[in-house]
Design a protein around this motif. Structure first.
Motif, mmCIF file in Angstrom:
data_model
loop_
_atom_site.group_PDB
_atom_site.id
_atom_site.type_symbol
_atom_site.label_atom_id
_atom_site.label_comp_id
_atom_site.label_asym_id
_atom_site.label_seq_id
_atom_site.Cartn_x
_atom_site.Cartn_y
_atom_site.Cartn_z
ATOM 1 N N ASN A 1 41.670 34.814 29.156
ATOM 2 C CA ASN A 1 40.506 34.277 29.852
ATOM 3 C C ASN A 1 39.291 34.507 28.968
ATOM 4 O O ASN A 1 38.840 35.641 28.795
ATOM 5 C CB ASN A 1 40.319 34.956 31.213
ATOM 6 C CG ASN A 1 39.342 34.205 32.098
ATOM 7 O OD1 ASN A 1 38.391 33.591 31.625
ATOM 8 N ND2 ASN A 1 39.572 34.254 33.404
ATOM 9 N N CYS A 2 38.791 33.428 28.387
ATOM 10 C CA CYS A 2 37.681 33.539 27.429
ATOM 11 C C CYS A 2 36.360 33.889 28.103
ATOM 12 O O CYS A 2 35.375 34.151 27.397
ATOM 13 C CB CYS A 2 37.537 32.232 26.656
ATOM 14 S SG CYS A 2 39.040 31.735 25.785
ATOM 15 N N ASN A 3 36.305 33.911 29.403
ATOM 16 C CA ASN A 3 35.082 34.271 30.108
ATOM 17 C C ASN A 3 34.964 35.767 30.336
ATOM 18 O O ASN A 3 34.014 36.218 30.989
ATOM 19 C CB ASN A 3 35.019 33.552 31.459
ATOM 20 C CG ASN A 3 34.906 32.054 31.311
ATOM 21 O OD1 ASN A 3 34.239 31.565 30.400
ATOM 22 N ND2 ASN A 3 35.564 31.305 32.187
ATOM 23 N N LEU A 4 35.911 36.544 29.834
ATOM 24 C CA LEU A 4 35.888 37.997 29.992
ATOM 25 C C LEU A 4 35.594 38.654 28.652
ATOM 26 O O LEU A 4 35.977 38.144 27.599
ATOM 27 C CB LEU A 4 37.237 38.503 30.530
ATOM 28 C CG LEU A 4 37.667 37.987 31.899
ATOM 29 C CD1 LEU A 4 39.072 38.461 32.236
ATOM 30 C CD2 LEU A 4 36.684 38.440 32.982
ATOM 31 N N THR A 5 34.943 39.799 28.694
ATOM 32 C CA THR A 5 34.624 40.545 27.491
ATOM 33 C C THR A 5 34.654 42.031 27.793
ATOM 34 O O THR A 5 34.618 42.437 28.969
ATOM 35 C CB THR A 5 33.249 40.149 26.939
ATOM 36 O OG1 THR A 5 33.024 40.834 25.698
ATOM 37 C CG2 THR A 5 32.136 40.529 27.915
ATOM 38 N N GLN A 6 34.741 42.831 26.751
ATOM 39 C CA GLN A 6 34.727 44.289 26.884
ATOM 40 C C GLN A 6 33.360 44.810 26.489
ATOM 41 O O GLN A 6 32.807 44.430 25.459
ATOM 42 C CB GLN A 6 35.810 44.930 26.008
ATOM 43 C CG GLN A 6 35.816 46.457 26.066
ATOM 44 C CD GLN A 6 36.951 47.065 25.267
ATOM 45 O OE1 GLN A 6 38.019 46.480 25.138
ATOM 46 N NE2 GLN A 6 36.723 48.241 24.729
ATOM 47 N N ILE A 7 32.819 45.698 27.301
ATOM 48 C CA ILE A 7 31.509 46.288 27.063
ATOM 49 C C ILE A 7 31.705 47.691 26.484
ATOM 50 O O ILE A 7 32.352 48.537 27.102
ATOM 51 C CB ILE A 7 30.680 46.357 28.356
ATOM 52 C CG1 ILE A 7 30.538 44.960 28.957
ATOM 53 C CG2 ILE A 7 29.326 46.970 28.079
ATOM 54 C CD1 ILE A 7 29.837 43.968 28.085
ATOM 55 N N GLY A 8 31.133 47.935 25.310
ATOM 56 C CA GLY A 8 31.188 49.275 24.723
ATOM 57 C C GLY A 8 32.588 49.664 24.281
ATOM 58 O O GLY A 8 33.505 48.845 24.163
#
Length: 661
Positions: free
Chosen positions: A433-440
């Protein structure tokens, strides 16, 4: 069993020593006190008799040295097999280890041979998943995933069978108020299952009630959040390197420089020069190359880094040109440096960049899976930031805890919510899912292990089998199989990619608009010329005739105009006429004064030539003027020509005729 045998032999040794002591002297019991310094009188003698004892006991030959330590004994090495205990070697206190046969390899162990184990697990992508046609299948064939493939590898090594069964309450396991555990941990404690194979995190609290194998995967807690992309590249994305305000100030700077250049060039006397000075000091008219049109065209050439045929002569105009060139150098360099990034990269705007940013705000909700190790981590943490996050999650209503990872991801995509989960799960879903990302980065470091009841006899075998899979890179191959293959590109992939029309299509639009504007202006100029020229045909016919001549490479309409519309083709110009036209063109730097119709021939006498130039001044040619040395011709006055069709002017000379021409 070995402890009982040692105790039995110890009692026999003491009894033998007392018997030997009683033979030499009468041994009696004497009451003693721990607070008294008095000792038993036969104690030293009994210690000496103990060192001299030598007999055969259940644990083998018993003998002591002078220090009272057992010596000259043998330990037998036994192995538990299907036939029972059997000796495979021995260890002598003096001679050391002596093996009768080699230890069996891991894949030939008999402990798990042909044993059927009950496996408790939980549905969690990509560890354990149901096949798309699981309704048509039975038993273990209904499941697939990383843990299912790892179980197959372990079963091939340890030669056991297994039966997969989903946990009843659908949770991993947390302790209850009465000390009982839920989920897979509870089933291991109650012996309902032999193994728990899933993404089960190894924690100290779980280690107290169950056993874990060596970790088969290392991970940590991460933050999942949705992607906030800025404006996607469009047809006019080449304008993005500068803000609209900068473009506006650049336009104002261009207009200001053009006006200042025109004003300075008119004021300074060093921009007025004679394009064709008379020989032997004879003077002629002076011109200024910075007309209003040229003043606006010169900054354009410098800004586009193409230059111009106009070169500043005076120090003031050179100063204006220099600062404009320095300005354009910085502007063009800055634009070029930022253009690639704005055309190839979609900027991501993230309101939070670390766990501290998440903890310091309340606009974005965040939570974990209820009953998981991540929830336990925050609940038991003593770190101030994590304690503050737990207080927020625990007191937030409605609850920020979710029942499954899929529910947490759906909440991230549909609301302003950040989900805290293991990094491996984060990586798996971000690939799909390209709309998700990891923060930090990661909040901690931990591992997944195979759970089993306390004191399980299979623990060592599974530890060795997992180590063997790691050494053979089988676990890494399985991870790539189930994690890779998503449609989203890797975050670390910075290879150059070709630009499409959606990135730079706007410059083609600008080019086409510029070409259409040039054609429209040319048509208007042609129509304006026709209005001021007598003609026998309509404007459309004249334009068609001109277009036909262009396609057939004929001479232009302006060359035929002097012979009349439809007249014969004029003869080629003589060398003298060409010189006259060249002189007329050079006086105004490419643009003859509009409406004069005058041309200055180099071969004409000087008085007539100066009179013609004075007529040009009288007709409004602002960029031509008579030099101060030629003011003796100020008495020249115009006299109407007898032939109105000829565009010429006759002049009366009122100055002294004795002056040299």
């Amino acid at each position: 069993l070995s402890a009982i045998s040692l105790l039995f032999d110890a009692v026999h040794v003491v009894a033998a020593a007392v018997q030997e002591l009683n033979r030499s002297q009468s041994v009696g019991a004497t009451p003693l006190s721990c607070k008294s310094s008095k000792i038993w009188e036969h104690g030293t003698s009994l210690m000496n008799y103990l060192r001299m004892v030598e007999l055969e006991g259940l644990t083998g030959h018993i003998e002591f040295n002078s220090k009272g330590q057992r010596s000259n004994y043998i330990l037998r090495i036994m192995q538990n097999s299907r036939e029972g205990l059997r000796q495979i070697g021995q260890w002598h206190s003096e001679q050391g280890l002596s093996m009768e046969r080699k230890l069996p390899s891991v894949n030939m162990t008999d402990t798990l041979f042909n044993t059927t184990l009950t496996i408790t697990t939980i549905l969690e992508n990509p560890y354990v998943m149901l096949r798309h046609n699981h309704h048509e299948l039975e038993g273990n064939e209904r499941y697939e995933g990383f843990c299912v493939d790892m179980l197959k590898e372990l079963a091939d090594i340890l030669k056991f069978k297994y039966r997969i069964r989903l946990v009843g309450d659908g949770v991993y396991g947390v302790p209850g108020a009465n000390g009982t555990w839920t989920g897979m941990v509870g089933e291991l404690i109650s012996r309902k299952a032999d193994l728990a194979v899933a993404g089960l995190t190894i924690t100290a609290e779980r280690e107290k009630v169950i056993d874990f194998s060596k970790p088969f995967m290392t991970l940590g807690i991460s933050i999942m959040y949705r992607v906030h992309l800025g404006r996607r590249p469009g047809y006019f994305s080449f304008l993005d390197p500068f803000s609209p305000g900068v473009w506006l100030f650049m336009l104002l700077a261009y207009l200001a420089v053009s006006c200042v250049l025109f004003l300075v060039a008119r004021l300074t006397p060093y921009e007025w020069y004679n394009p064709d000075p008379c020989p032997r000091g004879r003077c002629s008219m002076l011109i200024n190359q910075y007309s209003l049109g040229n003043s606006f065209w010169f900054p354009v050439g410098g800004f586009m880094q193409q230059g111009s045929a106009i070169a500043p002569r005076a120090l003031s105009t050179r100063c204006v040109s220099g600062v404009w060139w320095a300005f354009t150098l910085i502007i063009i360099s800055s634009y070029t440096a930022n253009l690639a990034a704005f055309l190839t990269v979609q900027r991501m705007e993230v309101p939070i960049e670390s766990v501290d940013d998440l903890a310091d705000q309340t606009a974005i909700e965040y939570g974990t899976m209820h009953g998981g190790s991540t929830m336990t981590f925050f609940q038991n943490s003593r770190y101030q930031t994590y304690q503050r996050m737990w207080n927020f999650m625990h007191s937030k209503q409605p609850s920020v805890f979710v029942k499954s990872t899929e529910e947490g991801i759906a909440r991230v995509l549909n609301s302003n919510y950040a989900y805290l989960l293991e990094s491996t799960m984060n990586e798996y879903y971000r690939q799909r899912n390209c709309n998700l990302t990891q923060i930090g980065g990661l909040l901690d470091t931990k591992g997944y292990g195979i759970g089993m009841p306390v004191g399980s006899v299979y623990r060592d075998e599974f530890d060795l089998a997992i180590l063997k899979l790691q050494e053979d890179n089988r676990l890494e191959i399985l991870k790539r199989k189930w994690w890779d293959g998503g449609r989203c590109p890797k975050e670390g992939d910075h290879r150059a990619k070709g630009l499409g029309m959606e990135n730079i299509g706007g410059i083609f639009v600008v080019l086409v608009c510029g070409l259409l504007a040039a054609i429209l202006i040319a048509v208007l100029e042609f129509a304006w010329m026709l209005r001021r020229t007598p003609r026998t045909q309509s404007a459309c016919e004249e334009m068609l005739r001109e277009l036909q001549g262009i396609l057939l490479c004929r001479d232009s309409l302006q060359l035929r105009r002097r012979q009349g519309a439809g007249g014969p083709r004029p003869r080629p110009l003589s060398l003298e006429d060409r010189r006259s036209r060249a002189a007329a063109v050079s006086l105004s730097n490419g643009k003859l004064c509009a409406g004069t119709g005058l041309s200055v021939a180099v071969s004409e006498p000087l008085p007539h030539r100066l009179a013609t130039e004075a007529a040009m001044v009288a007709r409004g040619c602002s960029h031509v003027r008579i030099c101060p040395e030629c003011r003796r011709f100020q008495g020249l006055r115009a006299r109407p020509s007898p032939d109105p069709s000829e565009d010429s002017v006759e002049w009366d000379k009122t100055t002294n005729s004795s002056e040299p021409e």
